[in-house]
Design an enzyme around this catalytic site. Sequence first.
Site, mmCIF file in Angstrom:
data_model
loop_
_atom_site.group_PDB
_atom_site.id
_atom_site.type_symbol
_atom_site.label_atom_id
_atom_site.label_comp_id
_atom_site.label_asym_id
_atom_site.label_seq_id
_atom_site.Cartn_x
_atom_site.Cartn_y
_atom_site.Cartn_z
ATOM 1 N N CYS A 1 -22.098 -37.587 -26.176
ATOM 2 C CA CYS A 1 -21.137 -38.831 -25.818
ATOM 3 C C CYS A 1 -21.329 -39.799 -27.083
ATOM 4 O O CYS A 1 -20.128 -40.455 -27.274
ATOM 5 C CB CYS A 1 -21.273 -39.264 -24.422
ATOM 6 S SG CYS A 1 -20.969 -38.569 -23.335
ATOM 7 N N HIS B 1 -17.290 -46.241 -25.411
ATOM 8 C CA HIS B 1 -17.163 -44.797 -24.506
ATOM 9 C C HIS B 1 -16.865 -45.136 -23.235
ATOM 10 O O HIS B 1 -17.306 -45.935 -22.530
ATOM 11 C CB HIS B 1 -18.671 -44.299 -24.674
ATOM 12 C CG HIS B 1 -18.836 -43.026 -24.037
ATOM 13 N ND1 HIS B 1 -17.888 -41.783 -23.969
ATOM 14 C CD2 HIS B 1 -19.814 -42.603 -22.953
ATOM 15 C CE1 HIS B 1 -18.438 -41.167 -23.168
ATOM 16 N NE2 HIS B 1 -19.531 -41.518 -22.645
ATOM 17 N N ASN C 1 -14.608 -39.267 -18.124
ATOM 18 C CA ASN C 1 -15.469 -39.108 -19.342
ATOM 19 C C ASN C 1 -15.325 -37.709 -20.192
ATOM 20 O O ASN C 1 -15.519 -36.617 -19.956
ATOM 21 C CB ASN C 1 -16.919 -39.343 -19.001
ATOM 22 C CG ASN C 1 -17.814 -39.260 -20.165
ATOM 23 O OD1 ASN C 1 -17.616 -38.981 -21.095
ATOM 24 N ND2 ASN C 1 -19.294 -39.615 -19.633
HETATM 25 O O1 UT7 Z 1 -21.411 -40.114 -21.039
HETATM 26 C C1 UT7 Z 1 -22.795 -40.183 -20.908
HETATM 27 C C2 UT7 Z 1 -23.431 -41.432 -20.247
HETATM 28 N N1 UT7 Z 1 -23.299 -41.234 -18.793
HETATM 29 C C3 UT7 Z 1 -23.299 -42.205 -18.204
HETATM 30 O O2 UT7 Z 1 -23.366 -43.409 -18.482
HETATM 31 C C4 UT7 Z 1 -23.280 -42.014 -16.610
HETATM 32 C C5 UT7 Z 1 -24.205 -43.129 -15.986
HETATM 33 N N2 UT7 Z 1 -24.366 -42.963 -14.560
HETATM 34 C C6 UT7 Z 1 -23.267 -43.179 -13.550
HETATM 35 O O3 UT7 Z 1 -22.258 -43.437 -14.062
HETATM 36 C C7 UT7 Z 1 -23.644 -43.390 -12.186
HETATM 37 O O4 UT7 Z 1 -25.008 -43.236 -11.886
HETATM 38 C C8 UT7 Z 1 -22.948 -42.229 -11.204
HETATM 39 C C9 UT7 Z 1 -21.357 -42.656 -11.218
HETATM 40 C C10 UT7 Z 1 -23.252 -40.892 -11.898
HETATM 41 C C11 UT7 Z 1 -23.547 -42.276 -9.985
HETATM 42 O O5 UT7 Z 1 -23.227 -43.604 -9.355
HETATM 43 P P1 UT7 Z 1 -24.447 -44.102 -8.525
HETATM 44 O O6 UT7 Z 1 -24.110 -45.355 -7.901
HETATM 45 O O7 UT7 Z 1 -25.641 -44.450 -9.574
HETATM 46 O O8 UT7 Z 1 -25.031 -43.252 -7.488
HETATM 47 P P2 UT7 Z 1 -26.290 -42.405 -7.203
HETATM 48 O O9 UT7 Z 1 -26.351 -41.330 -8.024
HETATM 49 O O10 UT7 Z 1 -27.337 -43.132 -6.909
HETATM 50 O O11 UT7 Z 1 -25.683 -41.523 -5.525
HETATM 51 C C12 UT7 Z 1 -25.452 -42.592 -4.683
HETATM 52 C C13 UT7 Z 1 -25.288 -41.525 -3.370
HETATM 53 C C14 UT7 Z 1 -26.278 -40.456 -3.116
HETATM 54 O O12 UT7 Z 1 -26.315 -40.415 -1.812
HETATM 55 P P3 UT7 Z 1 -27.734 -40.806 -1.058
HETATM 56 O O13 UT7 Z 1 -28.900 -39.901 -1.538
HETATM 57 O O14 UT7 Z 1 -27.551 -42.322 -1.288
HETATM 58 O O15 UT7 Z 1 -27.244 -40.470 0.457
HETATM 59 C C15 UT7 Z 1 -25.484 -39.268 -3.675
HETATM 60 O O16 UT7 Z 1 -25.838 -38.126 -3.264
HETATM 61 O O17 UT7 Z 1 -23.884 -41.061 -3.753
HETATM 62 C C16 UT7 Z 1 -24.028 -39.728 -3.467
HETATM 63 N N3 UT7 Z 1 -22.924 -39.180 -4.222
HETATM 64 C C17 UT7 Z 1 -21.668 -38.772 -4.237
HETATM 65 N N4 UT7 Z 1 -21.026 -39.007 -3.048
HETATM 66 C C18 UT7 Z 1 -19.876 -38.878 -2.917
HETATM 67 C C19 UT7 Z 1 -23.422 -38.584 -5.631
HETATM 68 N N5 UT7 Z 1 -21.940 -38.092 -6.266
HETATM 69 C C20 UT7 Z 1 -21.190 -38.310 -5.305
HETATM 70 C C21 UT7 Z 1 -19.775 -37.907 -5.274
HETATM 71 N N6 UT7 Z 1 -19.132 -38.328 -3.797
HETATM 72 N N7 UT7 Z 1 -19.146 -37.314 -6.350
#
Ligand code: UT7
Length: 354
Positions: A144, A281, A311
């Site tokens: 990225c 980005h 993204n």
């Molecule tokens: O371009 C390269 C750089 N990339 C980035 O900068 C991405 C950085 N990371 C992020 O943007 C975020 O971490 C994400 C958007 C990927 C995830 O958001 P988050 O608030 O960190 O969520 P999480 O991964 O901690 O997941 C929270 C919950 C989990 O469920 P439990 O374990 O709390 O029951 C996940 O399983 O959300 C769940 N989850 C979803 N639920 C519905 C993860 N993806 C989804 C989804 N829909 N698509």
Amino acid sequence: MDQVLTASAPSLPPSDTALGAPTAMRAPVATLQMRSILAGIGGYLPERIVTNDELAATLDTSDAWIQERTGIRQRHIAGPHETCAFMATEAARIALADAGAVPADVDVIILATATPDQAFPATALRVQAALGCGGYGFDLSAACSGFVYALSMADSLIRSGAVRGALVIGAEVYSRILDWTDRGTCVLFGDGAGAVFLRAGPGSGSADDQGILSTHLHAQGSQGDILFVDGAVGRPDLSGVLKMQGREVFRHAVNRLSETVSEALAANGLAQDAVDWLVPHQANLRIIDGIGRKLGLPPERVVVTVDRHANTSAASIPLALAEAWHDKRIRRGQLVLMEALGGGLTWGSALVRM
Ligand code: UT7
């Protein structure tokens, strides 16, 4: 410890000793700084749009979750004819036309991508052939951060006098490397391409110059396993799909990007209120908002496309730049700060006076 790969703040004029002639005979040196002017900008997005609701029809996710956690509402997904090279070429054509340039003006093509159409030849050379350019070209892999890395390489070539015209392209077909059953990653990405044409121009070495004022690049290979593609050409034993520890990447993004915007301003002796536009980005609206707040920029001075493009990795900055340039939000003379973080980990910034 982080490794600083490049730091091209305004360079000092050559010293008397370097010029090797008596001081009295020398012309003033304050005008010797060459700059890379962003002469033209272009973008290409695939025709097909896929909404969050469409994904939620086959995946355990929802429009509400995706919007709340990322700001994404939809993404463009490439059709069979919209290859990496095709999209890159379309974006480059627009950038050249915008600059009033012709293919003969292109001395080098640097194309940042993690999703080339082939292992080789470089996608940059498919673009070269399609446009009918001479010179040379190569692909660059920095995930990225690829566009910022490519911009930095092209700027170095221009400032050294090696080239006078450079096409810098970010082009990605992430839809090919996603696990469409993994809701934690597949909802986050989209396809597209963006390009800028850089032309050598005069500068004085001051922060008032037109063109790229500085680029700063960093990498931390020890964090390579928090965001990577599990695969390579000739490795059918591997899945070939993107894997990410989202929360870890998020934490690094907030910290590293904050550091890198401060670094860019300090290197140029500029206060944060000097920045007219943040073109970040586009990974997550929460990260973008955080950096905008750090810079004290009102939301209307931050270019956001993540809601519509998702993204697009190396393509996200030039696509955002193209949008805000062609709708005339960004104007000549304004100061634009770009920053990115991606797999590697890689991160960096570019500060540009348009
Ligand atoms: O371009 C390269 C750089 N990339 C980035 O900068 C991405 C950085 N990371 C992020 O943007 C975020 O971490 C994400 C958007 C990927 C995830 O958001 P988050 O608030 O960190 O969520 P999480 O991964 O901690 O997941 C929270 C919950 C989990 O469920 P439990 O374990 O709390 O029951 C996940 O399983 O959300 C769940 N989850 C979803 N639920 C519905 C993860 N993806 C989804 C989804 N829909 N698509």
